[in-house]
Design an enzyme around this catalytic site. Structure first.
Site, PDB file in Angstrom:
ATOM      1  N   THR A 168      -5.738   2.705  -7.248  1.00 41.77           N
ATOM      2  CA  THR A 168      -7.017   2.689  -6.529  1.00 41.77           C
ATOM      3  C   THR A 168      -7.800   3.953  -6.859  1.00 41.77           C
ATOM      4  OG1 THR A 168      -6.132   1.340  -4.742  1.00 41.77           O
ATOM      5  CG2 THR A 168      -8.095   2.640  -4.254  1.00 41.77           C
ATOM      6  N   HIS A 215     -13.767  -1.320  -1.656  1.00 45.34           N
ATOM      7  CA  HIS A 215     -12.780  -0.947  -0.632  1.00 45.34           C
ATOM      8  C   HIS A 215     -13.109  -1.619   0.705  1.00 45.34           C
ATOM      9  CE1 HIS A 215      -9.444   2.093  -0.647  1.00 45.34           C
ATOM     10  NE2 HIS A 215      -9.431   1.780   0.635  1.00 45.34           N
ATOM     11  N   LYS A 226      -8.314  -0.571  -9.487  1.00 42.54           N
ATOM     12  CA  LYS A 226      -9.054  -1.128  -8.348  1.00 42.54           C
ATOM     13  C   LYS A 226     -10.147  -0.153  -7.898  1.00 42.54           C
ATOM     14  CE  LYS A 226      -8.109  -3.011  -3.711  1.00 42.54           C
ATOM     15  NZ  LYS A 226      -8.862  -2.056  -2.874  1.00 42.54           N
ATOM     16  N   TYR A 264      -2.307   5.764  -5.006  1.00 41.71           N
ATOM     17  CA  TYR A 264      -3.432   6.704  -4.986  1.00 41.71           C
ATOM     18  C   TYR A 264      -3.087   7.895  -5.867  1.00 41.71           C
ATOM     19  CZ  TYR A 264      -5.532   4.367  -0.924  1.00 41.71           C
ATOM     20  OH  TYR A 264      -6.110   3.462  -0.073  1.00 41.71           O
ATOM     21  N   SER A 280       0.826  -1.207   0.000  1.00 39.51           N
ATOM     22  CA  SER A 280       0.000   0.000   0.000  1.00 39.51           C
ATOM     23  C   SER A 280       0.861   1.258   0.000  1.00 39.51           C
ATOM     24  CB  SER A 280      -0.897   0.012   1.241  1.00 39.51           C
ATOM     25  OG  SER A 280      -1.522   1.274   1.415  1.00 39.51           O
TER      26      SER A 280
END
Length: 381
Positions: free
Chosen positions: A156, A276, A252, A130, A107
């Site tokens: 994402t 999520h 995603k 992100y 992440s």
């Protein structure tokens, strides 16, 4: 090791061993948590057809996900703050995934850094990105992924506006954390966690602190991250990432057929049907309900995966039968990590694989390639 028979056993053990604010961070949804609960519950309503008198020798669950061989159609999902479930949590999870033979995703909001994972493992791993306002910072992060040998970016798209999670508010989870009397009392009961955490130097956001110009410590990170999640994200930004990255691109957060078609049109090598984990839009459908029409619409042009609610190998098989050619697990791995560290993650993967293999056999198949909706009881999906 305590007797562990299923993912729920690991969850209960993690709940006892991980400080409340960090356990709740991972094991919570937004608002009423209805979507969080339905992700798991809707799997249970799908029934399987048992078949007999079939030669079940030489079974295999091996697949390919985004060009990477996997022992089963599972990858570790990106989970923020994994290194607060257990010291060096991302490193331990990446090692467990590599040894078992499935992909690992780091992440953006991890405790261990891209470089930490590259140093601790030999298999290519994936990185979750992100969209931030600071495009220079994103360019540098993508460059670090290239230097570390990452084989895929997982972009994402469903967190332009963060969801509200009531448990985090009640626990006072902030960046940096602000200790309260309740949290200090809770920490006093988590001696194992405190001892392990005292032995690591990794206690901040390793991908950001010291790597982003405006972020020199945890306090400056709070101000930076509050401003950086970009509500203006569009498909043109996806194109921008595609130009920056020549490896596999996975999008995603897809929950709608039209968005799935757009993702495929904008160069996604794979998409993840994901809400999520029920942590953003409450009252959204479960991912297993959203999956079939998306798989039907774009499954012939791009790989369709899903996450959310997977707690058993049977869930993995049901998702495969409904069109998912891969799944991502977050909480199932987190429970193992919080319960028993690397050994717990390995145990979680072993149980999921065993359940998948045995269920596939009882449904009359020896290879996932032959599994389709015919293994499901009509009217239950």
């Amino acid at each position: 090791m305590p007797v562990v028979t299923c993912i729920e056993d690991l969850r209960k053990l993690a709940e006892r061993r991980v400080p409340r604010m960090f356990y709740d961070y991972a094991d919570s949804g937004s608002w009423t948590e209805s979507t969080y609960r339905s992700n798991e519950a809707d799997f249970r309503g799908i029934l399987l057809r048992q078949r007999v008198a079939v030669n079940l020798e030489n079974r295999s669950t091996q697949v390919s996900m985004a060009g990477q061989t996997a022992k089963m159609p599972v990858a570790i999902a990106p989970v923020g703050l994994m290194g607060m479930q257990h010291s060096d949590g991302e490193i331990l999870t990446a090692r467990a995934a590599e040894k078992f033979g499935i992909p690992f995703t780091l992440s953006t909001m991890s405790i261990c850094s891209i470089e930490d994972i590259a140093e601790a493992t030999t298999a290519p791993f994936w990185f979750q990105l992100y969209m931030m306002r600071d495009r220079d910072a994103m360019t540098r992060m993508i460059g670090r992924c290239k230097a570390a040998g990452c084989s895929a970016l997982v972009l994402t798209l469903d967190l332009q506006v963060p969801g509200q999670r009531h448990k985090d508010l009640r626990n006072g989870l902030t960046v940096p954390p602000k200790p309260t009397l309740a949290t200090l009392i809770d920490l006093a009961t988590k001696a194992r966690w405190c001892w392990n955490m005292s032995r690591t130097k990794r206690r901040s956001f390793g991908n950001l602190v010291g790597h982003v110009q405006a972020v020199s410590n945890m306090r400056s990170l709070s101000a930076w991250s509050t401003e950086q999640f970009d509500p203006r994200v569009s498909w043109q930004d996806v194109d921008w990432v595609r130009r920056q990255w020549n490896g596999k691109l996975i999008l995603k957060g897809i929950m709608d057929v039209e968005d799935a078609k757009l993702a495929a049109a904008h160069g996604a090598d794979a998409i993840v049907v994901s809400n999520h984990g029920g942590r953003v839009l409450d009252s959204a459908p479960s991912t297993i309900r959203a999956l079939p029409p998306i798989a039907e619409a774009v499954g012939s042009t791009t790989e369709v995966w899903m996450d959310g609610g997977i707690r058993t190998g049977q869930d993995i098989l049901k998702a495969w039968a409904l069109g998912a050619r891969g799944t991502l697990i977050g909480r199932a791995a987190v429970y193992g990590l919080g319960a028993l560290g690397e050994a717990g993650v390995t145990k979680a993967l072993q149980m999921l694989h065993k359940e998948l293999d045995v269920t596939m056999a009882h449904c009359g198949h020896t290879r996932l390639a032959s599994v389709d909706r015919s293994i499901l009881v009509p009217g239950t999906y």
